[in-house]
Design a protein around this motif. Structure first.
Motif, PDB file in Angstrom:
ATOM      1  N   LYS A 127      -1.684 -29.145 -11.424  1.00 20.84           N
ATOM      2  CA  LYS A 127      -2.338 -29.787 -10.283  1.00 20.84           C
ATOM      3  C   LYS A 127      -1.363 -30.038  -9.133  1.00 20.84           C
ATOM      4  O   LYS A 127      -1.614 -30.861  -8.258  1.00 20.84           O
ATOM      5  N   GLY A 128      -0.257 -29.299  -9.145  1.00 20.69           N
ATOM      6  CA  GLY A 128       0.780 -29.555  -8.161  1.00 20.69           C
ATOM      7  C   GLY A 128       1.125 -28.360  -7.289  1.00 20.69           C
ATOM      8  O   GLY A 128       0.568 -27.263  -7.418  1.00 20.69           O
ATOM      9  N   LEU A 129       2.067 -28.605  -6.379  1.00 18.11           N
ATOM     10  CA  LEU A 129       2.534 -27.603  -5.431  1.00 18.11           C
ATOM     11  C   LEU A 129       4.055 -27.607  -5.408  1.00 18.11           C
ATOM     12  O   LEU A 129       4.683 -28.632  -5.693  1.00 18.11           O
ATOM     13  N   VAL A 130       4.651 -26.478  -5.039  1.00 15.70           N
ATOM     14  CA  VAL A 130       6.062 -26.435  -4.659  1.00 15.70           C
ATOM     15  C   VAL A 130       6.112 -26.179  -3.160  1.00 15.70           C
ATOM     16  O   VAL A 130       5.433 -25.272  -2.655  1.00 15.70           O
ATOM     17  N   ILE A 131       6.895 -27.000  -2.467  1.00 11.15           N
ATOM     18  CA  ILE A 131       6.972 -26.928  -1.011  1.00 11.15           C
ATOM     19  C   ILE A 131       8.409 -26.639  -0.594  1.00 11.15           C
ATOM     20  O   ILE A 131       9.343 -27.319  -1.034  1.00 11.15           O
ATOM     21  N   THR A 137       5.060 -22.736  -1.378  1.00 10.55           N
ATOM     22  CA  THR A 137       5.551 -21.484  -1.961  1.00 10.55           C
ATOM     23  C   THR A 137       4.967 -21.214  -3.343  1.00 10.55           C
ATOM     24  O   THR A 137       5.082 -20.104  -3.857  1.00 10.55           O
ATOM     25  N   GLU A 138       4.357 -22.232  -3.951  1.00  9.35           N
ATOM     26  CA  GLU A 138       3.755 -22.064  -5.278  1.00  9.35           C
ATOM     27  C   GLU A 138       2.605 -23.046  -5.417  1.00  9.35           C
ATOM     28  O   GLU A 138       2.715 -24.204  -5.014  1.00  9.35           O
ATOM     29  N   VAL A 139       1.496 -22.566  -5.990  1.00  7.51           N
ATOM     30  CA  VAL A 139       0.290 -23.385  -6.144  1.00  7.51           C
ATOM     31  C   VAL A 139      -0.084 -23.456  -7.622  1.00  7.51           C
ATOM     32  O   VAL A 139      -0.159 -22.425  -8.301  1.00  7.51           O
ATOM     33  N   GLY A 140      -0.306 -24.675  -8.128  1.00  5.46           N
ATOM     34  CA  GLY A 140      -0.701 -24.848  -9.523  1.00  5.46           C
ATOM     35  C   GLY A 140      -2.052 -24.232  -9.825  1.00  5.46           C
ATOM     36  O   GLY A 140      -2.904 -24.080  -8.936  1.00  5.46           O
ATOM     37  N   VAL A 166      10.597 -28.999  -3.044  1.00  3.72           N
ATOM     38  CA  VAL A 166      10.077 -30.204  -3.693  1.00  3.72           C
ATOM     39  C   VAL A 166       8.793 -29.848  -4.421  1.00  3.72           C
ATOM     40  O   VAL A 166       7.945 -29.122  -3.880  1.00  3.72           O
ATOM     41  N   ALA A 167       8.647 -30.352  -5.642  1.00  4.64           N
ATOM     42  CA  ALA A 167       7.389 -30.239  -6.371  1.00  4.64           C
ATOM     43  C   ALA A 167       6.666 -31.571  -6.275  1.00  4.64           C
ATOM     44  O   ALA A 167       7.269 -32.630  -6.486  1.00  4.64           O
ATOM     45  N   THR A 168       5.374 -31.522  -5.963  1.00  6.66           N
ATOM     46  CA  THR A 168       4.611 -32.762  -5.826  1.00  6.66           C
ATOM     47  C   THR A 168       3.149 -32.495  -6.149  1.00  6.66           C
ATOM     48  O   THR A 168       2.659 -31.379  -5.947  1.00  6.66           O
TER      49      THR A 168
END
Length: 308
Positions: free
Chosen positions: A28-32, A72-75, A100-102
């Motif tokens: 359920k997270g993202l990498v930004i 850059t990455e989507v859960g 950052v992952a959030t």
């Protein structure tokens, strides 16, 4: 990935460049990829060790809870976001990093018209202002005094309160009076020129104290009518009960969602009803972060400090 953090508490010079593993997105997270980061007074408290009992963390510590960047990455369970989206994020920590992952609930898409500098400084102060005003529970026809109205939180609170239709009196230094007036305050008084104890005595239903360290609380209580509310980000006034004033300290609760506040603020910006002030932009490197923390420690910054 590169990050800017510290392995011991101390002065700004404890910061060093670190090499850390690149984070991965949760379901359920993202990498930004961080394009710019805001520096807050809280970051300075974290670095100095003042927060170590309240928030014990393992070294190395990488501060930063205000960012803007590119996904850059989507859960696998995330909807409405895609790789390449430019977003405003409010991670718990770690913003002084390349990535950052959030969780996706801490993120909102950046308005196209909003600069990276403005976006990087919005999250913490904007969310605080939004929910502090909710705690104030203003009713139709009520007036509010905002102490520290030229500050990062206070300036946003002035604009939200005006957009919601309330009469706003701002209190700031005389050098910032024109700025507060330009934000939309109906009246502006200066603590270094006006006799506030006279002109503001029992003047309003609500005082929102965003002054540094709550230093205005003792006098600010006198501005509230009997039965009113005093909302503070830090120190509460003594003797509030004697005046039958409800004293409320701003504390985050689980129902105060980042996405709700950030979405509201982004819409306000798109409607040209939100001005954001950047104090200084420093380089997003070791020299810049040390310089930013030196400025934070001086407690004389009006507006947000940004690393870019």
């Amino acid at each position: 990935m590169k990050a800017l953090g510290f392995k011991e508490y101390g002065e700004p010079e404890v910061f060093e460049e670190l090499e850390l593993p690149k984070p991965k997105a949760s379901e359920k997270g993202l990498v930004i990829k961080v394009l710019a980061a805001g520096v807050n007074p809280y970051d300075g408290l974290l670095r100095s060790g003042a927060m170590q009992k309240m928030r014990p963390l393992e070294f190395p510590i990488v501060p930063g809870s205000d960012i803007v960047g590119e996904i850059t990455e989507v859960g696998s369970k995330v909807k409405n976001y895609a790789v390449g989206d430019i977003v405003i994020g409010h991670p718990a920590i770690g913003g002084y990093s390349e990535y950052v992952a959030t969780p996706s609930y801490n993120v909102v898409k950046k308005p196209k018209e909003m600069s990276l500098e403005e976006a990087a400084g919005l999250a913490s102060v904007g969310i605080t202002a939004y929910y502090a005003l909710q705690l104030a529970k203003l009713k139709k026809g009520e007036k509010i005094i905002i102490l520290g109205a030229s500050g990062a939180v206070g300036s946003i609170a002035v604009q939200i309160a005006k957009e919601q239709g309330y009469k706003v009196i701002g209190v700031a230094s005389s050098k910032n009076a024109d700025y507060v007036s330009a934000l939309g305050a109906d009246r502006v008084f200066s603590y270094d020129k006006d006799d506030l104890s006279q002109v503001l005595h029992n003047k309003v239903n609500v005082v929102l104290d965003t002054s540094f360290g709550g230093k205005a609380s003792a006098e600010g209580l006198q501005y509230v009518k009997k039965g009113g509310r005093y909302v503070s980000l830090t120190s509460l006034p003594e003797n509030a009960d004697e005046k039958k004033v409800k004293a409320i300290r701003m504390k985050r609760s689980k129902d105060m969602k980042d996405k709700e506040a950030l979405g509201y603020l982004a819409d306000l910006y798109r409607a040209h009803k939100l001005q954001l002030k950047t104090a200084e932009v420093l380089t997003f490197d070791l020299r810049g972060v040390i310089g930013a923390h030196q400025l934070i420690d001086k407690k004389q910054v009006a507006g947000k400090l940004i690393l870019k």
